[in-house]
Design an enzyme around this catalytic site. Structure first.
Site, mmCIF file in Angstrom:
data_model
loop_
_atom_site.group_PDB
_atom_site.id
_atom_site.type_symbol
_atom_site.label_atom_id
_atom_site.label_comp_id
_atom_site.label_asym_id
_atom_site.label_seq_id
_atom_site.Cartn_x
_atom_site.Cartn_y
_atom_site.Cartn_z
ATOM 1 N N CYS A 1 -7.045 -12.615 11.364
ATOM 2 C CA CYS A 1 -6.145 -11.972 10.406
ATOM 3 C C CYS A 1 -5.595 -12.954 9.384
ATOM 4 O O CYS A 1 -5.638 -12.714 8.180
ATOM 5 C CB CYS A 1 -4.992 -11.293 11.147
ATOM 6 S SG CYS A 1 -3.794 -10.512 10.038
ATOM 7 N N CYS B 1 -7.033 -10.227 7.190
ATOM 8 C CA CYS B 1 -6.017 -9.460 6.466
ATOM 9 C C CYS B 1 -5.333 -10.242 5.350
ATOM 10 O O CYS B 1 -5.215 -9.758 4.221
ATOM 11 C CB CYS B 1 -4.937 -8.971 7.437
ATOM 12 S SG CYS B 1 -5.529 -8.493 9.060
ATOM 13 N N LYS C 1 -7.715 -11.525 2.456
ATOM 14 C CA LYS C 1 -8.213 -10.303 1.816
ATOM 15 C C LYS C 1 -7.157 -9.688 0.916
ATOM 16 O O LYS C 1 -7.433 -9.313 -0.230
ATOM 17 C CB LYS C 1 -8.648 -9.324 2.906
ATOM 18 C CG LYS C 1 -9.144 -7.967 2.441
ATOM 19 C CD LYS C 1 -8.032 -6.922 2.385
ATOM 20 C CE LYS C 1 -7.245 -6.760 3.648
ATOM 21 N NZ LYS C 1 -7.874 -5.980 4.693
ATOM 22 N N TYR D 1 -13.588 0.118 6.295
ATOM 23 C CA TYR D 1 -12.539 -0.386 5.412
ATOM 24 C C TYR D 1 -12.876 -1.732 4.800
ATOM 25 O O TYR D 1 -12.520 -2.003 3.643
ATOM 26 C CB TYR D 1 -11.195 -0.418 6.151
ATOM 27 C CG TYR D 1 -11.089 -1.425 7.269
ATOM 28 C CD1 TYR D 1 -10.545 -2.681 7.037
ATOM 29 C CD2 TYR D 1 -11.502 -1.127 8.560
ATOM 30 C CE1 TYR D 1 -10.442 -3.611 8.051
ATOM 31 C CE2 TYR D 1 -11.396 -2.044 9.580
ATOM 32 C CZ TYR D 1 -10.865 -3.290 9.332
ATOM 33 O OH TYR D 1 -10.767 -4.207 10.346
ATOM 34 N N GLU E 1 -12.896 -2.237 0.804
ATOM 35 C CA GLU E 1 -11.962 -3.213 0.228
ATOM 36 C C GLU E 1 -12.678 -4.249 -0.613
ATOM 37 O O GLU E 1 -12.239 -4.576 -1.725
ATOM 38 C CB GLU E 1 -11.164 -3.870 1.359
ATOM 39 C CG GLU E 1 -10.150 -2.921 1.994
ATOM 40 C CD GLU E 1 -9.532 -3.447 3.265
ATOM 41 O OE1 GLU E 1 -8.517 -2.883 3.696
ATOM 42 O OE2 GLU E 1 -10.083 -4.412 3.861
ATOM 43 N N HIS F 1 14.390 9.842 -6.713
ATOM 44 C CA HIS F 1 13.733 10.278 -7.944
ATOM 45 C C HIS F 1 14.010 9.288 -9.071
ATOM 46 O O HIS F 1 15.128 8.801 -9.199
ATOM 47 C CB HIS F 1 14.262 11.666 -8.334
ATOM 48 C CG HIS F 1 13.613 12.220 -9.555
ATOM 49 N ND1 HIS F 1 12.337 12.749 -9.546
ATOM 50 C CD2 HIS F 1 14.064 12.308 -10.827
ATOM 51 C CE1 HIS F 1 12.031 13.144 -10.752
ATOM 52 N NE2 HIS F 1 13.054 12.892 -11.560
ATOM 53 N N GLU G 1 8.879 10.665 -2.998
ATOM 54 C CA GLU G 1 9.656 11.897 -2.863
ATOM 55 C C GLU G 1 8.766 13.113 -2.663
ATOM 56 O O GLU G 1 9.215 14.156 -2.174
ATOM 57 C CB GLU G 1 10.560 12.098 -4.068
ATOM 58 C CG GLU G 1 9.834 12.412 -5.372
ATOM 59 C CD GLU G 1 10.794 12.630 -6.544
ATOM 60 O OE1 GLU G 1 11.785 13.360 -6.362
ATOM 61 O OE2 GLU G 1 10.546 12.049 -7.618
#
Length: 499
Positions: free
Chosen positions: A68, A73, A76, A208, A212, A473, A478
Site C-alpha cells: 500500500c 495505494c 497510485k 480497479y 485507475e 448547500h 446533499e
C-alpha cells in the site's frame, strides 16, 4: 511483566520452555505493522522481519509499509492527483483563467517526488515500530515449525527465532498472464516507477488497478487502450455504476475493448506489438497486466508448521484469523478475504486484542467501504443492487440521481455525477450506497458533515433517516439526503440486471 494470552485452543508449551518473543511477525506491511504495534501495547515482546526497501518488489526487495505505502495505494493516489490537473486546466478556461502557450508535464519530476514520499513513509513506519518497542529484523522470514521462524539474507546467511505466536502478514503480488511475450509486459509495481511516460499504453484487465492506471496515463496525455473480458469493467461492483464508469472513461478519451483478451506480445522497432484474441493488432510503448494478485505464501514453508492454504495459495484462517496451526495466525491479502488496506488493519487489531488483550474480537466485514480512484472516482459501501437482490427476502427500493455538478455547468464538461441508494422495502434500512463523481470517496466514507454515508450504514440508518437530514448547500453530497423520488421497485424474482 504478566502478559494476557488467548488460552482456548493454544498450543501446549513444555514447563519452563522460553521463547525469544511472544510474537514474531513476518511482513511489515499495513497488517504486520498494526499487529505488532498493538501487541506491543498490550505488553508483548514483539519482533518483525521485512525485506530491504525498494519501490519494485521482488523475492529480496520489499520495505516497511508494504504494498500500500510503497507500490500501491499511496504512490497510485499521488499519480492520480498529478493526472487530474489535465482536466482542471481544461475546466479552468470558462472560469476566467487564460492559459497562454503549451502546458508541459514533467514526468520525471513527479516520479522523483513520489519516490521521495514513499522513502519518507518507509522511514516513518520504521520509527513507529521502534517507538513501540518492536524489534526490527531485515530479511525474508519462513517457518521452521509452529514456533520457529528462520530469517534469510540475500547473502545466504540465516538466523532462527522462536515465538509463542507467529503472525503472517506477507500480502500479495501482481500476477502475469501466461501468453507468448508476457515478459514484455509490466505490472502495477513497474508502472509506478517507469523511467519514461508512455505515449501509447495498452492495459489488460477490468479491475480497479486497470481502470485507475487507464485514468492516470490518459490524464497525462497518453493514448490508452483498455482490454477486459467482461461487457463492463469493475466486475463485482454495482452494474449501473459500472456503466457510469465506462462512459466516463470513454468520455475522457480512453478506448475500451470489452470482451477482448490479449493473445500475444512481441518486440518490434516501433514498440510492443499487441495481438488480441479477435485478431486486432496494436503498437504500444507499454503493456500493463492488471489481471489480479496472488497471495505471497509460496516461500514461507508453511507445510513445516501444518499451515493449510487454498487452491490459489491463500492461507486458510478461522473467524479470528487463526490458521490450522494453533500458534500461527495470518491477516491481510495473504488470506484473500477482503483485500483492502483498512481491512488488514482491522484484522490485525482484532488479532492483537484476541491474543494479547484478553478480548475475543472478530473482524466485522459488513459494510466495508471502498473506492476506485478513476477520474472521476467511484466509491461504494454496503450492497450493490445485484447483491441486495440475491440476499433479499422481499422487494428492494432503488433511488438514483444523475446530475450535472455545478462546476461542470460552467466548465461545460459533459460528465455527470451519479448517486444511488439501495433500500430494503420492508424495513426501510439503507443496504447500499454508491457514487461516481468528484469527491466520492470522501463523501461515502465520512465527510465532516451530516452526510458520512459509510458511518450511517454501519449504524443501521434508514431511508427516513437520510430524508430527515438537512443537507449542506450547495454541495454534491446533499443529493444523498434529497433523493425522495423512487426510481424503481425490484423484486427478487425479476431480472437482476439490464446488462
Amino acid at each position: 511483566m504478566a502478559r494476557k494470552m488467548l488460552a482456548d485452543g493454544e498450543a501446549p508449551v513444555a514447563d519452563g520452555e522460553q521463547y525469544d518473543y511472544d510474537l514474531f511477525v513476518i511482513g511489515a506491511g499495513s497488517g504486520g505493522v498494526r499487529g505488532s504495534r498493538t501487541a506491543a501495547s498490550f505488553g508483548a515482546k514483539v519482533a518483525i522481519c521485512e525485506l530491504p526497501f525498494h519501490p519494485i518488489s521482488s523475492d529480496w526487495q520489499g520495505g516497511h509499509g508494504g504494498t500500500c505505502v510503497i507500490r500501491g495505494c499511496v504512490p497510485k493516489k499521488i499519480l492520480v492527483y498529478g493526472a487530474s490537473f489535465r482536466g482542471e486546466f481544461e475546466d479552468s478556461k470558462n472560469f476566467g483563467w487564460e492559459i497562454n502557450g503549451d502546458i508541459n508535464f514533467n514526468w520525471k519530476k513527479l516520479l522523483e517526488n513520489k519516490t521521495n514520499e514513499i522513502v519518507r513513509l518507509n522511514g516513518v513506519y520504521q520509527r513507529i515500530l521502534g517507538n513501540s518497542g518492536v524489534t526490527m529484523i531485515e530479511g525474508a522470514g519462513s517457518l521452521v515449525d509452529a514456533h520457529t521462524v528462520e530469517v534469510s539474507q540475500p547473502d545466504g546467511s540465516k538466523q532462527r527465532y522462536t515465538a509463542k505466536h507467529i503472525l503472517i502478514a506477507t500480502g500479495s503480488r501482481a500476477q502475469r498472464v501466461n501468453i507468448p511475450g508476457k515478459e514484455l509486459a509490466i505490472t502495477s509495481d513497474e508502472a509506478l516507477s517507469l523511467e519514461e511516460l508512455p505515449k501509447r499504453a495498452v492495459i489488460l484487465g477490468g479491475g480497479y488497478i486497470a481502470v485507475e492506471f487507464a485514468s492516470i496515463w490518459r490524464g497525462m496525455g497518453a493514448e490508452v487502450d483498455l482490454f477486459y473480458r467482461r461487457e463492463l469493467p469493475l466486475r463485482g461492483f454495482d452494474d449501473e455504476m459500472r456503466e457510469v464508469v465506462a462512459r466516463n472513461l470513454e468520455g475522457r478519451g480512453i478506448k475500451l475493448h470489452p470482451g477482448t483478451n490479449l493473445s500475444e506480445l512481441s518486440k518490434t522497432a516501433d514498440g510492443i506489438k499487441v495481438v488480441t484474441d479477435k485478431g486486432e493488432e496494436l503498437i504500444a510503448d507499454v503493456v500493463l497486466f492488471a489481471t489480479g494478485r496472488t497471495p505471497n505464501s509460496d516461500r514461507l514453508n508453511l507445510q513445516a508448521a501444518g499451515v493449510e492454504v487454498d487452491q490459489i495459495g491463500a492461507i486458510k484462517v478461522d473467524e479470528y484469523s487463526r490458521t490450522s496451526a494453533p500458534s500461527v495466525w495470518a491477516v491481510g491479502d495473504v488470506t484473500n478475504r477482503i483485500n483492502l488496506t483498512p481491512v488488514a488493519l482491522m484484522e490485525a487489531t482484532c488479532f492483537s486484542k484476541t491474543v494479547f488483550g484478553g478480548q475475543q474480537v472478530k473482524p466485522d466485514y459488513r459494510d466495508v467501504p471502498c473506492a476506485v480512484f478513476s477520474i472521476p472516482p467511484l466509491s461504494v459501501v454496503g450492497l450493490s443492487e445485484q447483491q441486495a437482490l440475491e440476499e433479499a427476502k422481499g422487494d428492494i427500493l432503488v433511488f438514483t440521481s444523475s446530475f450535472n455538478p455545478m462546476k461542470n455547468s460552467i466548465s461545460k464538461r459533459q460528465e455527470k455525477t451519479v448517486m444511488k441508494l439501495v433500500v430494503d422495502a420492508e424495513t426501510d434500512r439503507v443496504l447500499g450506497a454508491s457514487m461516481c463523481g468528484s469527491d466520492a470517496p470522501e463523501i461515502i466514507q465520512l465527510r465532516c458533515d451530516p452526510q458520512g454515508i459509510a458511518v450511517a450504514l454501519k449504524c443501521g440508518a434508514t431511508k427516513a433517516s437520510f430524508d430527515s437530514t438537512v443537507g449542506i448547500h450547495p454541495s454534491a453530497a446533499e443529493e444523498f439526503v434529497t433523493m425522495r423520488t423512487l426510481t424503481r421497485r425490484v423484486s427478487p424474482s425479476k431480472p437482476k440486471t439490464n446488462l
